[in-house]
Design an enzyme around this catalytic site. Structure first.
Site, PDB file in Angstrom:
ATOM      1  N   LYS A  12       0.694  -1.721   0.266  1.00  0.00           N
ATOM      2  CA  LYS A  12      -0.260  -0.148  -0.233  1.00  0.00           C
ATOM      3  C   LYS A  12       0.394   1.081   0.068  1.00  0.00           C
ATOM      4  O   LYS A  12       0.863   2.157  -0.890  1.00  0.00           O
ATOM      5  CB  LYS A  12      -0.602   0.039   1.355  1.00  0.00           C
ATOM      6  CG  LYS A  12      -2.212  -1.128   1.387  1.00  0.00           C
ATOM      7  CD  LYS A  12      -3.419  -0.315   2.646  1.00  0.00           C
ATOM      8  CE  LYS A  12      -4.003  -1.780   2.646  1.00  0.00           C
ATOM      9  NZ  LYS A  12      -4.914  -1.132   3.856  1.00  0.00           N
ATOM     10  N   ASP A  65      -7.861   1.360   4.527  1.00  0.00           N
ATOM     11  CA  ASP A  65      -8.542  -0.307   4.325  1.00  0.00           C
ATOM     12  C   ASP A  65      -9.704  -0.477   3.493  1.00  0.00           C
ATOM     13  O   ASP A  65     -10.329   0.439   3.101  1.00  0.00           O
ATOM     14  CB  ASP A  65      -9.846   0.154   5.553  1.00  0.00           C
ATOM     15  CG  ASP A  65     -10.329  -1.115   6.592  1.00  0.00           C
ATOM     16  OD1 ASP A  65      -8.948  -1.574   6.440  1.00  0.00           O
ATOM     17  OD2 ASP A  65     -11.656  -1.336   6.381  1.00  0.00           O
ATOM     18  N   GLY A 140      -1.277  -9.041  -1.919  1.00  0.00           N
ATOM     19  CA  GLY A 140      -2.873  -9.684  -2.156  1.00  0.00           C
ATOM     20  C   GLY A 140      -3.353 -10.075  -2.917  1.00  0.00           C
ATOM     21  O   GLY A 140      -2.224 -11.027  -3.397  1.00  0.00           O
ATOM     22  N   LYS A 162      -1.712  -0.042 -12.252  1.00  0.00           N
ATOM     23  CA  LYS A 162      -2.831  -0.240 -11.266  1.00  0.00           C
ATOM     24  C   LYS A 162      -3.008   1.048 -10.970  1.00  0.00           C
ATOM     25  O   LYS A 162      -4.074   1.041 -10.483  1.00  0.00           O
ATOM     26  CB  LYS A 162      -1.858  -1.394 -10.219  1.00  0.00           C
ATOM     27  CG  LYS A 162      -3.212  -1.985  -9.117  1.00  0.00           C
ATOM     28  CD  LYS A 162      -2.308  -2.723  -8.516  1.00  0.00           C
ATOM     29  CE  LYS A 162      -3.061  -2.145  -6.957  1.00  0.00           C
ATOM     30  NZ  LYS A 162      -2.488  -3.310  -5.820  1.00  0.00           N
ATOM     31  N   HIS A 167      -9.017   0.664  -6.969  1.00  0.00           N
ATOM     32  CA  HIS A 167      -9.318   1.075  -5.393  1.00  0.00           C
ATOM     33  C   HIS A 167      -8.991   2.487  -5.192  1.00  0.00           C
ATOM     34  O   HIS A 167      -9.259   3.465  -5.015  1.00  0.00           O
ATOM     35  CB  HIS A 167     -10.323  -0.201  -5.220  1.00  0.00           C
ATOM     36  CG  HIS A 167      -9.190  -0.725  -4.961  1.00  0.00           C
ATOM     37  ND1 HIS A 167      -8.344  -1.388  -5.417  1.00  0.00           N
ATOM     38  CD2 HIS A 167      -8.669  -1.340  -3.462  1.00  0.00           C
ATOM     39  CE1 HIS A 167      -7.516  -1.702  -5.010  1.00  0.00           C
ATOM     40  NE2 HIS A 167      -7.411  -1.942  -3.729  1.00  0.00           N
TER      41      HIS A 167
HETATM   42  P1  IMP Z   1      -6.862  -4.152   5.264  1.00  0.00           P
HETATM   43  O1  IMP Z   1      -7.271  -2.842   4.043  1.00  0.00           O
HETATM   44  O2  IMP Z   1      -4.886  -4.020   5.577  1.00  0.00           O
HETATM   45  O3  IMP Z   1      -7.954  -4.285   6.275  1.00  0.00           O
HETATM   46  O4  IMP Z   1      -6.743  -4.761   4.307  1.00  0.00           O
HETATM   47  C1  IMP Z   1      -7.499  -5.874   3.083  1.00  0.00           C
HETATM   48  C2  IMP Z   1      -7.020  -6.681   2.650  1.00  0.00           C
HETATM   49  O5  IMP Z   1      -7.500  -7.132   1.282  1.00  0.00           O
HETATM   50  C3  IMP Z   1      -5.491  -7.390   2.038  1.00  0.00           C
HETATM   51  O6  IMP Z   1      -4.893  -7.688   2.844  1.00  0.00           O
HETATM   52  C4  IMP Z   1      -5.514  -7.821   0.778  1.00  0.00           C
HETATM   53  O7  IMP Z   1      -5.605  -9.234   0.920  1.00  0.00           O
HETATM   54  C5  IMP Z   1      -6.865  -6.813   0.264  1.00  0.00           C
HETATM   55  N1  IMP Z   1      -6.550  -5.738  -0.886  1.00  0.00           N
HETATM   56  C6  IMP Z   1      -6.800  -4.767  -0.077  1.00  0.00           C
HETATM   57  N2  IMP Z   1      -6.471  -3.545  -1.368  1.00  0.00           N
HETATM   58  C7  IMP Z   1      -5.887  -4.515  -2.387  1.00  0.00           C
HETATM   59  C8  IMP Z   1      -4.926  -4.586  -3.527  1.00  0.00           C
HETATM   60  O8  IMP Z   1      -5.064  -3.330  -3.748  1.00  0.00           O
HETATM   61  N3  IMP Z   1      -4.437  -5.901  -4.369  1.00  0.00           N
HETATM   62  C9  IMP Z   1      -4.908  -7.064  -3.786  1.00  0.00           C
HETATM   63  N4  IMP Z   1      -5.080  -7.279  -2.735  1.00  0.00           N
HETATM   64  C10 IMP Z   1      -6.003  -6.023  -1.755  1.00  0.00           C
END
Ligand code: IMP
Length: 184
Positions: A12, A65, A140, A162, A167
């Site tokens: 991120k 998030d 991810g 990307k 998003h």
């Molecule tokens: P959080 O935002 O830390 O709760 O985690 C969101 C989870 O969604 C991540 O651990 C990823 O597994 C998935 N995720 C969120 N954004 C992405 C992205 O841009 N690419 C791939 N997986 C994502």
């Protein structure tokens, strides 16, 4: 200007850093664990985290998030994406969708900025879950998410590519436009 991004996810940070670089804003990672509550929406999870952090650290900061919402699974894993990624992983998701024709899915992101007040910015990208992994970039679920209108998964794109469609890229765009207006 320097902006603290509170996250433990280097993927991120890389995206936010690249996004803001062209705007002359330096993003740096701050690793502070904060509670991610169980709630129905990303906004609620983000808001709780921001308010919890605001009581404990000084200055401005933002967090993100996000989640993957699979239509055939009624939006699962959604707000549970981080947990599902750690437990079922990509292979688990591919197994759940095995043999399904409807592979539509979308990512959502909520960027929450704290400057003494809470500001929320969101983004969404639609696409589908591929049947196999493709590419090694990103993080991810990137290797199995193919955005609508593209023949490559996020993991086969550069961070800049990307960011243009993702998003998070959209939420960061709304955030940066707000900053331009409000930091005059
Ligand atoms: P959080 O935002 O830390 O709760 O985690 C969101 C989870 O969604 C991540 O651990 C990823 O597994 C998935 N995720 C969120 N954004 C992405 C992205 O841009 N690419 C791939 N997986 C994502």
């Amino acid at each position: 200007m320097r902006l603290a991004f509170i996250t433990s996810n280097p993927g991120k940070v890389e995206e936010a850093r690249k996004y803001f670089r062209s705007l002359g804003i330096k993003v740096y990672q701050l690793r502070v664990d904060y509670p991610e509550i169980q709630a129905d929406t990303l906004e609620e999870v983000a808001e709780y985290g921001v308010r919890w952090l605001a009581e404990r650290i000084d200055g401005r900061f933002f967090l993100d998030d996000s989640g993957l919402f699979i239509e055939a699974l009624w939006g699962f894993p959604g707000v549970y994406s981080a947990y599902v990624y750690k437990t079922l992983g990509i292979d688990g998701i591919l197994k759940l969708l095995d043999g399904l024709a409807d592979r539509r899915a979308h990512f959502e992101s909520v960027v929450a900025y704290w400057d003494g007040e809470l500001h929320l910015f969101s983004g969404r990208v639609d696409g589908e879950i591929t049947t196999e992994r493709h590419g090694s970039g990103g993080f991810g679920f990137d290797p199995v998410f193919k955005p609508t209108g593209f023949e490559r998964t996020f993991a086969e794109m550069t961070t800049e590519e990307k960011n243009k469609i993702s998003h998070r890229g959209q939420a960061l765009k709304a955030f940066s436009e707000w900053l331009k207006e409000n930091l005059k």
